[in-house]
Design an enzyme around this catalytic site. Structure first.
Site, short mmCIF file in Angstrom:
data_model
loop_
_atom_site.label_atom_id
_atom_site.label_comp_id
_atom_site.label_asym_id
_atom_site.label_seq_id
_atom_site.Cartn_x
_atom_site.Cartn_y
_atom_site.Cartn_z
N GLY A 69 45.74 -33.56 72.53
CA GLY A 69 46.28 -32.22 72.27
C GLY A 69 47.58 -32.03 73.05
CB ALA B 3 60.13 -36.58 84.85
NE ARG C 25 42.53 -34.92 70.24
CZ ARG C 25 42.96 -33.70 69.90
NH1 ARG C 25 43.33 -33.46 68.64
NH2 ARG C 25 43.03 -32.73 70.79
CG ASP D 271 38.85 -36.70 78.53
OD1 ASP D 271 37.68 -36.31 78.60
OD2 ASP D 271 39.60 -36.43 77.58
CB THR E 30 44.95 -31.81 78.54
OG1 THR E 30 44.07 -30.94 77.83
CG2 THR E 30 44.36 -32.09 79.93
CG ASP F 250 41.32 -28.82 77.22
OD1 ASP F 250 40.92 -29.79 76.54
OD2 ASP F 250 41.80 -27.78 76.71
CG ASP G 210 39.40 -31.55 80.29
OD1 ASP G 210 38.77 -31.75 79.23
OD2 ASP G 210 40.58 -31.94 80.48
NE ARG H 96 38.17 -32.00 75.08
CZ ARG H 96 38.74 -33.18 75.28
NH1 ARG H 96 39.03 -33.93 74.26
NH2 ARG H 96 39.02 -33.60 76.48
O1 F6P Z 1 42.30 -30.68 74.37
C1 F6P Z 1 43.19 -29.65 74.11
C2 F6P Z 1 42.65 -28.79 72.99
O2 F6P Z 1 43.55 -27.73 72.77
C3 F6P Z 1 41.28 -28.21 73.27
O3 F6P Z 1 41.31 -27.10 74.16
C4 F6P Z 1 40.86 -27.84 71.88
O4 F6P Z 1 39.46 -27.74 71.73
C5 F6P Z 1 41.39 -29.05 71.08
O5 F6P Z 1 42.52 -29.52 71.79
C6 F6P Z 1 41.81 -28.69 69.68
O6 F6P Z 1 42.14 -29.91 69.04
P1 F6P Z 1 43.07 -29.92 67.72
O7 F6P Z 1 44.46 -29.61 68.16
O8 F6P Z 1 42.93 -31.33 67.22
O9 F6P Z 1 42.54 -28.86 66.81
#
Ligand code: F6P
Length: 328
Positions: A15, A26, A76, A107, A130, A132, A134, A176
């Site tokens: 994402g 950078a 991805r 990750d 990201t 998130d 996380d 997520r």
């Molecule tokens: O990992 C980042 C993120 O925005 C998550 O918070 C969310 O669940 C996911 O990507 C959404 O994925 P996509 O952009 O493939 O819909």
């Protein structure tokens, strides 16, 4: 004797997040500074598989630090999960002469990079990008601060109309399986309730809390719901459930969605991205590999992929307690 690094590749994966362009900038500028070639691959690992790349120099990234999104695009790649896909990627890196990679992503990016690096002995450094937040091994991921400010601004706007119409709003935010965005934006925006995957407080407690808010004279309320919340109902079902059980509440739902991924990065994210990626280039030139860089305290530190991917990134539950007190 570590192989001499004369060409470094960079890509953004997973994402996208505000600040990824500052990160790419950078890498390109640090490569120029150290007289090392820089290759930008489009769409993450897929660009490595397809040989879809551009040669980057210090001027390639002019006027990008303030731009959201990623000029190298992101994706991805299912194909990279296959040995054949990784073999194609390795062949392209060899053909182009790329000696090492800076991988900017989450990750999933780090997992793929670690496997690839071990299979083909190509040094990689992971940069946590990201919204998130996380990823263990860093207190903050690139994009998280900007996303928080985007969400708080959106909640402030929703609160205006909620209070005008005496309404209860359920606001779903991204993250997520992690509740960092929900928890921190909820406290920052003064939400009455915050629902996160890490702490399932249950429906009865939610109803009780909303009744208490009403009794205390609140005519409108905000409940921030992390998309990964495990309360057992999605945000629309939750709204219906509350409407059935608390009929004197006029309930609405807003799902913030992908706007949380856009916008000009905050100064914090620009600076974080710059510090992490200069460090990533310097680590590769010093012969380091297969680690992620992160901000721990106020220092840029390295963490092995193994450690960074194994440990969960602890949520700050103190914030939940504070939120309870301040939503009295
Ligand atoms: O990992 C980042 C993120 O925005 C998550 O918070 C969310 O669940 C996911 O990507 C959404 O994925 P996509 O952009 O493939 O819909």
């Amino acid at each position: 004797m570590a192989k001499e690094i004369t060409t470094i590749g960079v890509m953004t994966s997973g994402g996208d997040a505000p600040g990824m362009n500052a990160a790419i900038r950078a890498v390109a500028r640090a490569c120029a500074y150290y007289n090392v070639k820089c290759i930008g691959f489009y769409r993450g690992f897929q660009g490595m598989i397809d040989g879809d790349y551009c040669v980057m120099n210090a001027r390639s990234v002019r006027n990008t630090i303030s731009r959201g999104g990623t000029i190298l695009k992101s994706a991805r790649s299912e194909e990279f999960r296959t040995p054949e896909g990784r073999k194609k990627a390795a062949a392209h890196l060899k053909e182009i002469g790329v000696d090492a990679m800076v991988l900017i992503g989450g990750d999933g990016t780090f997992r793929g990079g670690e496997i690839f690096s071990k299979e083909y002995d190509i040094p990689v450094i992971g940069v946590p990008g990201t919204i998130d937040n996380d990823i263990a091994g860093t207190n903050y991921t690139i994009g998280y601060d900007t996303a928080l400010n985007t969400v708080v601004d959106a909640i402030d706007k929703i609160r205006d109309t909620a209070s005008s119409h005496d309404r209860l709003f359920f606001i779903e935010v991204m993250g997520r399986d992690a509740g960092f965005i929900a928890l921190n934006s909820g406290v920052g925006a003064g939400a009455e309730e915050i629902l996160i995957p890490e702490e399932d407080l249950g429906l009865d407690r939610l109803l009780e809390s909303l009744k208490r808010s009403k009794r205390s004279g609140k005519s409108s309320s905000i409940v921030v719901v992390s998309e990964g919340d495990k309360i057992g109902k999605n945000v629309y079902e939750l709204a219906d459930y509350v409407t059935e059980n608390l009929p004197d509440y006029d309930v609405r739902v807003t799902v913030l969605g992908h706007m949380q991924r856009g916008g000009s990065p905050s100064c914090f994210d620009r600076t974080l991205a710059s510090r992490l990626c200069v460090k990533a280039v310097e680590l590769l030139l010093d012969g380091e590999k297969n680690v992620m860089v992160g901000l721990l305290g106020n220092k840029i530190e390295t963490t092995s992929f193994e450690k960074g991917l194994q440990e969960g990134h602890e949520i700050n539950k103190e914030l939940l307690r504070i939120s309870d007190i301040l939503s009295t």
